[in-house]
Enzyme design. Structure first.
Site, PDB file in Angstrom:
ATOM      1  N   TYR A 133       0.834  -1.192   0.000  1.00 46.21           N
ATOM      2  CA  TYR A 133       0.000   0.000   0.000  1.00 46.21           C
ATOM      3  C   TYR A 133       0.880   1.258   0.000  1.00 46.21           C
ATOM      4  O   TYR A 133       2.086   1.173  -0.184  1.00 46.21           O
ATOM      5  CB  TYR A 133      -0.988  -0.068   1.156  1.00 46.21           C
ATOM      6  CG  TYR A 133      -1.911  -1.262   1.015  1.00 46.21           C
ATOM      7  CD1 TYR A 133      -2.711  -1.413  -0.122  1.00 46.21           C
ATOM      8  CD2 TYR A 133      -1.952  -2.278   1.971  1.00 46.21           C
ATOM      9  CE1 TYR A 133      -3.526  -2.529  -0.286  1.00 46.21           C
ATOM     10  CE2 TYR A 133      -2.764  -3.389   1.804  1.00 46.21           C
ATOM     11  CZ  TYR A 133      -3.546  -3.509   0.674  1.00 46.21           C
ATOM     12  OH  TYR A 133      -4.342  -4.617   0.491  1.00 46.21           O
ATOM     13  N   ARG A 158       3.151  -0.857  11.144  1.00 39.58           N
ATOM     14  CA  ARG A 158       3.332  -2.212  10.631  1.00 39.58           C
ATOM     15  C   ARG A 158       4.152  -2.159   9.343  1.00 39.58           C
ATOM     16  O   ARG A 158       3.867  -1.362   8.446  1.00 39.58           O
ATOM     17  CB  ARG A 158       1.982  -2.873  10.352  1.00 39.58           C
ATOM     18  CG  ARG A 158       2.091  -4.369  10.055  1.00 39.58           C
ATOM     19  CD  ARG A 158       0.733  -4.978   9.769  1.00 39.58           C
ATOM     20  NE  ARG A 158       0.698  -6.397  10.115  1.00 39.58           N
ATOM     21  CZ  ARG A 158       0.095  -7.327   9.378  1.00 39.58           C
ATOM     22  NH1 ARG A 158      -0.493  -7.003   8.248  1.00 39.58           N
ATOM     23  NH2 ARG A 158       0.084  -8.588   9.775  1.00 39.58           N
ATOM     24  N   GLY A 216      -3.983 -13.857  12.569  1.00 39.89           N
ATOM     25  CA  GLY A 216      -5.118 -13.397  11.798  1.00 39.89           C
ATOM     26  C   GLY A 216      -6.228 -14.404  11.706  1.00 39.89           C
ATOM     27  O   GLY A 216      -7.200 -14.356  12.458  1.00 39.89           O
TER      28      GLY A 216
END
Length: 357
Positions: free
Chosen positions: A179, A226, A310
């Site tokens: 991203y 992160r 997760g």
């Protein structure tokens, strides 16, 4: 595994255990970016982990990449997130909202303003994206001007303040997984010639400025980040300088005194060891796909202070209780990861419910 269940100080909070719910996109927000009605129940069900990190949440219209992901910059967003944070706090949990600007990983059909994505440089990722019209190729993004890069830093700052207004305990900056921040780090996605491109120091500048701005706005002890060193997802290539870039970046971020660093580990063990030595604050480690029998190993060895999971937390809302009881884990239903209703979201049973059925 017993160390996993011991308290740990993270920023201004003492967490009851060292287990973290990793951020996972669920694509169940309303079209305006307000979290959906079931989100409060979803997160509250998992509040027994030491820390919940939410799904990636856009800081602006430009920051949205996927369909029906939540935002945290309008009054409606804040009101929606207040329901979630209140529900988690009522269960005794802690929750950080992850701020995620998708950058070039976006499609005009998915954003409120229907404009092309923005990025360090006008280079398409070479992949597709799901939209309301089905899968479509992601178009080339528009390169941000130098002033627009600085404005994007301000958008992150504003979103962090709104997250605190919404009752979040802090924010985690998404600097990973291809991203926007990660795009600035990778030379094949960032061909800029201004102060945000070229050298290691310049490519790391945006990440550092975002972290510094948020730390100034809400406190370093409520700010985390992160990173995913070595990640090659969606056309990202960090090049041969990648490990040295992360050594520089982590050392600079450490000077800010952030609440924690969250590493999504890609297998470079020497680099991971170096990062652990450079980082002096709490260290959270996520090893995707790690088998159950290795849960707790990184905390036990002293490599990490916390471990993030997760899919196991997604499919087991009572994840902590199952670990303590050595109970079997439910497998996650991949078909219900993104979009939809309660199925595969809030309907996963606890092991006690399963045993009594």
């Amino acid at each position: 595994m017993s160390q996993l269940f011991s308290p740990v100080r993270v920023g201004r909070y003492t967490l009851p255990n060292r287990l973290v719910m990793a951020p996972m996109t669920r694509s169940r927000a309303l079209l305006d970016g307000t979290p959906g009605d079931l989100a409060a129940e979803y997160y509250a069900q998992r509040a027994s982990v030491g820390l919940i990190v939410t799904e990636g949440t856009q800081p602006s219209d430009d920051g949205q990449g996927y369909l029906t992901t939540p935002g945290i910059y309008t009054d409606a967003h804040v009101a929606g997130w207040k329901k979630i944070t209140s529900a988690v706090h009522e269960k005794g949990g802690h929750i950080f909202i992850q701020l995620m600007h998708a950058g070039r990983m976006s499609h005009p059909d998915n954003t409120p303003h229907h404009r092309q994505g923005v990025a360090p440089s006008a280079i398409a990722p070479g992949t597709g994206m799901f939209t309301a019209k089905g899968m479509q190729d992601i178009p080339a993004p528009r390169a941000l001007s130098t002033e627009e890069v600085r404005q994007t830093v301000a958008e992150f700052r504003f979103a962090a303040r709104r997250a605190i207004e919404a009752g979040a305990d802090g924010v985690e900056i998404h600097g990973a997984n291809a991203y926007l921040i990660h795009q600035f780090l990778a030379p094949n996605a960032n061909t800029r010639t201004d102060e945000y491109g070229g050298s290691i120091e310049n490519r790391a500048r945006f990440a550092i400025e975002v972290a510094a701005a948020i730390a100034e706005e809400i406190g370093a002890d409520r700010t985390a980040i992160r990173l995913s060193p070595g990640m090659t997802l969606w056309g990202i290539d960090e090049g041969t300088e990648g490990p040295d870039l992360y050594r520089y970046l982590v050392a600079e971020l450490d000077k800010l005194g952030l609440a924690y660093l969250h590493i999504m580990h890609q297998g470079n063990e020497p680099l991971l060891t170096d990062i652990g030595h450079l980082w002096k604050q709490p260290f959270t480690l996520n090893r995707p796909g790690r088998p159950r029998e290795q849960i707790g190993a990184d905390v036990e060895s002293g490599l990490a202070d916390l471990e993030a999971y997760g899919q196991m937390v997604l499919a087991n809302p009572d994840f902590v209780a199952r670990l303590k009881a050595d109970a079997p884990m439910t497998e996650a239903n991949r078909n219900s990861f993104f979009g939809g209703d309660a199925q595969g979201y809030t309907d996963y049973p606890t092991f006690r419910e399963t045993a009594s059925a």
